[in-house]
Design an enzyme around this catalytic site. Sequence first.
Site, PDB file in Angstrom:
ATOM      1  N   GLY A   1      50.286 -15.208 -88.706  1.00 27.35           N
ATOM      2  CA  GLY A   1      49.167 -14.407 -88.719  1.00 27.35           C
ATOM      3  C   GLY A   1      48.965 -13.639 -87.577  1.00 27.35           C
TER       4      GLY A   1
ATOM      5  N   GLY B   1      46.337 -11.297 -84.941  1.00 32.60           N
ATOM      6  CA  GLY B   1      45.062 -11.176 -84.436  1.00 32.60           C
ATOM      7  C   GLY B   1      44.785 -10.024 -83.340  1.00 32.60           C
ATOM      8  N   GLY B   2      43.604  -9.826 -82.899  1.00 34.79           N
ATOM      9  CA  GLY B   2      43.185  -8.918 -82.059  1.00 34.79           C
ATOM     10  C   GLY B   2      44.045  -8.981 -80.877  1.00 34.79           C
ATOM     11  CG  MET B   3      44.518 -11.503 -76.858  1.00 36.11           C
ATOM     12  SD  MET B   3      43.307 -12.719 -76.092  1.00 36.11           S
ATOM     13  CE  MET B   3      43.675 -14.112 -76.840  1.00 36.11           C
ATOM     14  CB  ALA B   4      47.829 -13.529 -79.375  1.00 35.44           C
ATOM     15  CG  ASN B   5      50.886 -10.346 -83.588  1.00 37.14           C
ATOM     16  OD1 ASN B   5      49.895 -10.272 -83.873  1.00 37.14           O
ATOM     17  ND2 ASN B   5      51.962  -9.391 -83.234  1.00 37.14           N
ATOM     18  CB  VAL B   6      49.943 -17.113 -84.656  1.00 39.89           C
ATOM     19  CG1 VAL B   6      50.399 -18.732 -84.586  1.00 39.89           C
ATOM     20  CG2 VAL B   6      48.681 -17.205 -83.687  1.00 39.89           C
TER      21      VAL B   6
ATOM     22  CE  LYS C   1      46.545 -17.838 -80.354  1.00 39.47           C
ATOM     23  NZ  LYS C   1      45.354 -18.073 -80.115  1.00 39.47           N
TER      24      LYS C   1
ATOM     25  CG  ASP D   1      34.893 -16.778 -81.312  1.00 33.35           C
ATOM     26  OD1 ASP D   1      33.873 -16.368 -81.964  1.00 33.35           O
ATOM     27  OD2 ASP D   1      36.031 -16.203 -81.321  1.00 33.35           O
TER      28      ASP D   1
END
Length: 682
Positions: free
Chosen positions: A18, A20-25, A40, A134
């Site tokens: 997946g 994300g706005g901060m990191a890729n997994v 991550k 969050d």
Amino acid sequence: MRTGYTLNGRYRILRALGEGGMANVYLAHDLILDRDVSVKLLRLDLRDDPNTIRRFQREALAATELLHPNIVQVYDVGEENGMQYLVMEYVKGMDLKAYIKTHFPIAHADVIQIMEQILSAVQTAHAHGIIHRDLKPQNILIDDQQVAKITDFGIAVTLSEHSLTQTNTVLGSVHYLSPEQARGGMATKQSDIYSLGIILYEMLTGTVPFEGETAVSIALKHFQADIPSVRAVDSTIPQALENVIYQATAKRPEDRYADVAAMASDLQTTLSPDRAGEARFTPQSDDGGETKVLPVSALSSLTANNSASAADSAASAATAASDPPTSDVAGKVRYKKRHPLRYRLIWVAVTLFFLLVGILIGVALFRPQMTSVPNVIDRQTASAQTTLKAAHLKLGKIHQTTSAKIKRHHIVRTEPRSGTQLKQNTKVDLWVSTGPQKYKLANYQGDAYASTAAKLQALGFRVNRESVHSTSVPAGRIMQQSVSAGKRVVPKNVTLTFTVSTGSQTVTLSDLTAKTKAQAQDYAVSHNLNLAFSYAYSNDVAKGKVIRQSPGEGAVVQEGDEITLTLSRGPEEQASETDQFNVKVKIPFDSSVTSSSSSDDDDDDDDSDESSSSSVSSASENLIQIYLKDQDHQDSSIYKQLTITDDTTVTLPFTLTSGKPGAYKIVRNGSVIAEDKHVTKN
């Protein structure tokens, strides 16, 4: 990152999971521990952003502090070629958002079972002083066994940290945002409880309670609108279960559960028949509190409403100004015109003077005397109390908390924070440091070094390895540890050294024929081999020298293996009448061995049960030496040396001249445990 790339020489990337706005997994495989993990990786376009790196490191720090079956575990943290990465537990399943969509409607018992896992995880985080901030279904993973695990501590904040909350901006997903966060206030444990209540609402109804065209309109509903009834959607939901949602999502934090444990306890009994007639929970009215600044994106959606209100006010003022005065007012005006202008000015001035004096007196009498909370961080309690008293404040409750930065018995933080304006004589609570958090070491002997070292390094320990050969301990297993089990230490202050087995080495045998017994024994000791002797007459080989060996020259054996040597008795005609027989002796294994250990704990807090300079550990092997005296052996030299890991029976061969006795002696780890000085055939 491309498939097949090996990160840090250990984690082979399999596929993307997946973005994300901060990191890729990514899904990766740990080549050392042979298991799948999640990696991550901070996005390349953000690796130079200090705020993003700080959030990324905060997630690593928060998660490594939390060891709980319902929190995704962080195994490793590192950097390669400027890329920040986390290695985490791989959870095979889906997030709670997808689970709700796939399985809705969910049985009430299953909802409670999943929520209890989530609550247990959040309770552990709160116990460590960490607020998630969050919590939402997208950050909760559900595996194939319906086990819930919380992840993504990227914007989590410790209770002693306030840099993010001072910006008056809102972080987190707006659908699960508490009213105080929507106003730009500081997140607390009750803020997480509010989000948990919204998650419970969504699990029971399949939807979130508030929707809107913009994020700001949704945020406004969180602190203005009542939570809709879940029983209106599903009448089979017990009132007690709906009450859990109402109490968790009360507008005022003080009306919510005192802590997550109280919410979990209440949730457990919601399906009980004893609570079937429970009344609906009604919190106290919310007074709205102080309105704080919403993010810039929120202000744009509020501008139109504010402009409309201003226009209405202006229109009303214009209408009032255009209306003619009534007859009474006109009469008063005509009456005032009869008085000279000077008297009217004096009357107005006197009236304004007394009005102003009255206002000043009222403000002086009724305005509360305010003061500011002083900064007492890193002071001792007595000094802090004196400072608070000088600021006209009272000492409230004193709490204890661990801290890696503040010395023991010094103040970590205050509540309210320093700089806060308070009424005089208000109580201020203090949090006092008990020093860094300690970790109790386990007994790691026999454990795999790779996984043990990774776990301890994640906790902050420095780990060293010393490799030795062993014939009894498998390769890669820990044989000894430098700090004894049960010791409570501060991880960052301790270096652990593990003695790790590399297994046994192979030995290529040399030619031992024609060697004396002493020479053969020296060779066996230097190559960690065991020897067994037999005897035969020989006309070609001198007495006491090796006639033959088994296995032979060039054979490859393992350390610890036994080699049989046949020694010469000399020519047969020199032999006199002899008796040959065997004696069996059982050698008991001693599992306890005493070893001294020293403390590496740099902390000055010594416990009485940790002051011992020696400890008893479990022995993995015993060194056995056998001395034999007969026609072929002298008791001044070792007949046989071996290592044992259990009770062992040995057979001792005797060759005695008729009428003469033999003898033997067995030494275990340097101590004589068996001896017979008069051994005969009968």
